[in-house]
Design an enzyme around this catalytic site. Structure first.
Site, PDB file in Angstrom:
ATOM      1  N   SER A   1      53.400   8.479  93.786  1.00  0.00           N
ATOM      2  CA  SER A   1      52.803   9.689  93.163  1.00  0.00           C
ATOM      3  C   SER A   1      53.625  10.956  92.971  1.00  0.00           C
ATOM      4  O   SER A   1      54.619  10.781  92.426  1.00  0.00           O
ATOM      5  CB  SER A   1      51.375  10.121  93.903  1.00  0.00           C
ATOM      6  OG  SER A   1      50.454  10.888  93.530  1.00  0.00           O
TER       7      SER A   1
ATOM      8  N   ASP B   1      43.656   3.635  87.824  1.00  0.00           N
ATOM      9  CA  ASP B   1      43.824   4.933  88.384  1.00  0.00           C
ATOM     10  C   ASP B   1      43.445   5.926  87.750  1.00  0.00           C
ATOM     11  O   ASP B   1      43.716   6.352  86.413  1.00  0.00           O
ATOM     12  CB  ASP B   1      45.560   5.051  88.580  1.00  0.00           C
ATOM     13  CG  ASP B   1      45.971   6.196  89.666  1.00  0.00           C
ATOM     14  OD1 ASP B   1      45.272   7.098  89.736  1.00  0.00           O
ATOM     15  OD2 ASP B   1      46.965   5.986  90.048  1.00  0.00           O
TER      16      ASP B   1
ATOM     17  N   HIS C   1      44.647   4.583  92.760  1.00  0.00           N
ATOM     18  CA  HIS C   1      45.614   5.233  93.060  1.00  0.00           C
ATOM     19  C   HIS C   1      46.338   4.862  94.391  1.00  0.00           C
ATOM     20  O   HIS C   1      45.879   5.464  95.422  1.00  0.00           O
ATOM     21  CB  HIS C   1      45.596   6.701  92.992  1.00  0.00           C
ATOM     22  CG  HIS C   1      46.523   7.835  93.023  1.00  0.00           C
ATOM     23  ND1 HIS C   1      47.343   7.827  92.264  1.00  0.00           N
ATOM     24  CD2 HIS C   1      47.071   8.404  94.078  1.00  0.00           C
ATOM     25  CE1 HIS C   1      48.380   8.640  92.536  1.00  0.00           C
ATOM     26  NE2 HIS C   1      48.148   9.079  93.657  1.00  0.00           N
TER      27      HIS C   1
END
Length: 289
Positions: free
Chosen positions: A133, A191, A218
Site C-alpha cells: 500500500s 480492492d 486490500h
C-alpha cells in the site's frame, strides 16, 4: 548476514606473489529484502501479516522490517495518536494520508527517505525492496529516484503489493523514466481502497514486470494459489544475485593474475637490465687491459 553465510576463497594463482592474499567474497545464500509497511501499520505488524509469505520464500530470501518515523494522525480529531499506527508521509493538510488523493503535499517524506536510506546502509547489504500500500507507493518512488541517482538506495528488484502512483506534486519527477529492474506487482480485483487500475498504472512505469492479480481486496495474499509465483520470483532473484557474485569473483581473480603478470614482466625487465649492465662492465674491463 544470515547464519547460512559462506565464505568462498578465490582460486590461488601460481604466479601471484606469496605476499599477496587472494580476496574472499562472502556469498549470501539468500537475497535480503527491506520491507516497508502500509499506512497505519508498523514494521512488527507487517512482519506478522506476512508470516505465510515469509515461510513460502524462506529458502531464498530474508526479510527485514522497519517502521516509518511518523505517527499517523488519529482518525478522530479528539482521539489520542496510536504509536503503532505509522505513516511514511501525509498528503492532506490535516496531516492524514489517502492513496487516492491527487495534487496534495508530501509532509514528512524526506524524513522517511533518510530513514530508509540509513537502514539500507546500516542494516544491509540488501538486494531488494518490498512494500504494501503506502509502502509499495514508497518503493515505487525509491525505484524512480534510484534510476535518476537521487537516492543512495540501489535496489536490484522490488515487490509492490497494492501499490499506486503518488499523487503528490513533488513526486511527479520520480516517474519520468521507466525502471528496468525486475518487479512483482500484486493487487486485488476487489480492492476498494486502492483500485486495481491504480496498481496497474504503477506497474506501467516498470519495464521488467510480473503481475499477480488475486480476487480479493486490500491485503497481501499468501495462499497456496500464490505460493509458486512467490517461490519462482525469489528463486530467479537469488540465481541472478549468485551469478553476479560469481562474475564479481572472477573479475577479482583476473585482476590479481594480471597484477602478478605485470610483476613478472617487471622482474624479467630488471633481469635483462642487470645482464646488460654486467656485460657492459665486462667490456670496459677488457678494453682497459
Amino acid at each position: 548476514m544470515t547464519n547460512n553465510d559462506a565464505a568462498v576463497e578465490a582460486p590461488s594463482s601460481s604466479r601471484a606473489s606469496s605476499s599477496k592474499q587472494q580476496p574472499k567474497l562472502e556469498i549470501t545464500e539468500k537475497v535480503r529484502v527491506l520491507c516497508l509497511h502500509g499506512y497505519r501499520q508498523d514494521g512488527d505488524a507487517f512482519k506478522n501479516k506476512l508470516g505465510s509469505f515469509r515461510k513460502f520464500t524462506s529458502k531464498y530470501a530474508e526479510f527485514v522490517f522497519i517502521s516509518a518515523p511518523h505517527i499517523a494522525a488519529p482518525l478522530e480529531s479528539a482521539a489520542e495518536p496510536v504509536p503503532e499506527q505509522r505513516s511514511w508521509w501525509a498528503n492532506k493538510d490535516d496531516g492524514t494520508f489517502k492513496g487516492t488523493n491527487k495534487g496534495g503535499p508530501a509532509f514528512g517524506f524526506q524524513d522517511s527517505l533518510r530513514l530508509v536510506e540509513e537502514a539500507w546502509k546500516t542494516q544491509g547489504p540488501f538486494q531488494g525492496l518490498l512494500g504494501f500500500s503506502q509502502g509499495a507507493c514508497f518503493v515505487g518512488l525509491i525505484c524512480g529516484l534510484a534510476k535518476k541517482k537521487l537516492t543512495s538506495i540501489r535496489p536490484e528488484f522490488a515487490v509492490l503489493s497494492s501499490g499506486f502512483v503518488s499523487g503528490s506534486l513533488v513526486h511527479m519527477s520520480a516517474y519520468e523514466e521507466p525502471v528496468s529492474i525486475p518487479t512483482l506487482h500484486i493487487y486485488g480485483s476487489s480492492d476498494e481502497i486502492i483500485p486495481k487500475d491504480m496498481s496497474a498504472l504503477l506497474a506501467s512505469h516498470f519495464k521488467n514486470v510480473e503481475v499477480l492479480e488475486h480476487g480479493g481486496g486490500h491485503y497481501f495474499p499468501a495462499t497456496a494459489q500464490q505460493k509458486q509465483t512467490y517461490i519462482n520470483f525469489f528463486q530467479d532473484r537469488l540465481q541472478e544475485y549468485l551469478e553476479h557474485l560469481e562474475l564479481q569473483q572472477s573479475s577479482s581473480v583476473s585482476f590479481i593474475e594480471s597484477g602478478a603478470e605485470d610483476n613478472d614482466d617487471d622482474g624479467d625487465a630488471n633481469d635483462a637490465e642487470v645482464a646488460a649492465a654486467t656485460a657492459a662492465a665486462g667490456s670496459d674491463l677488457d678494453d682497459s687491459d
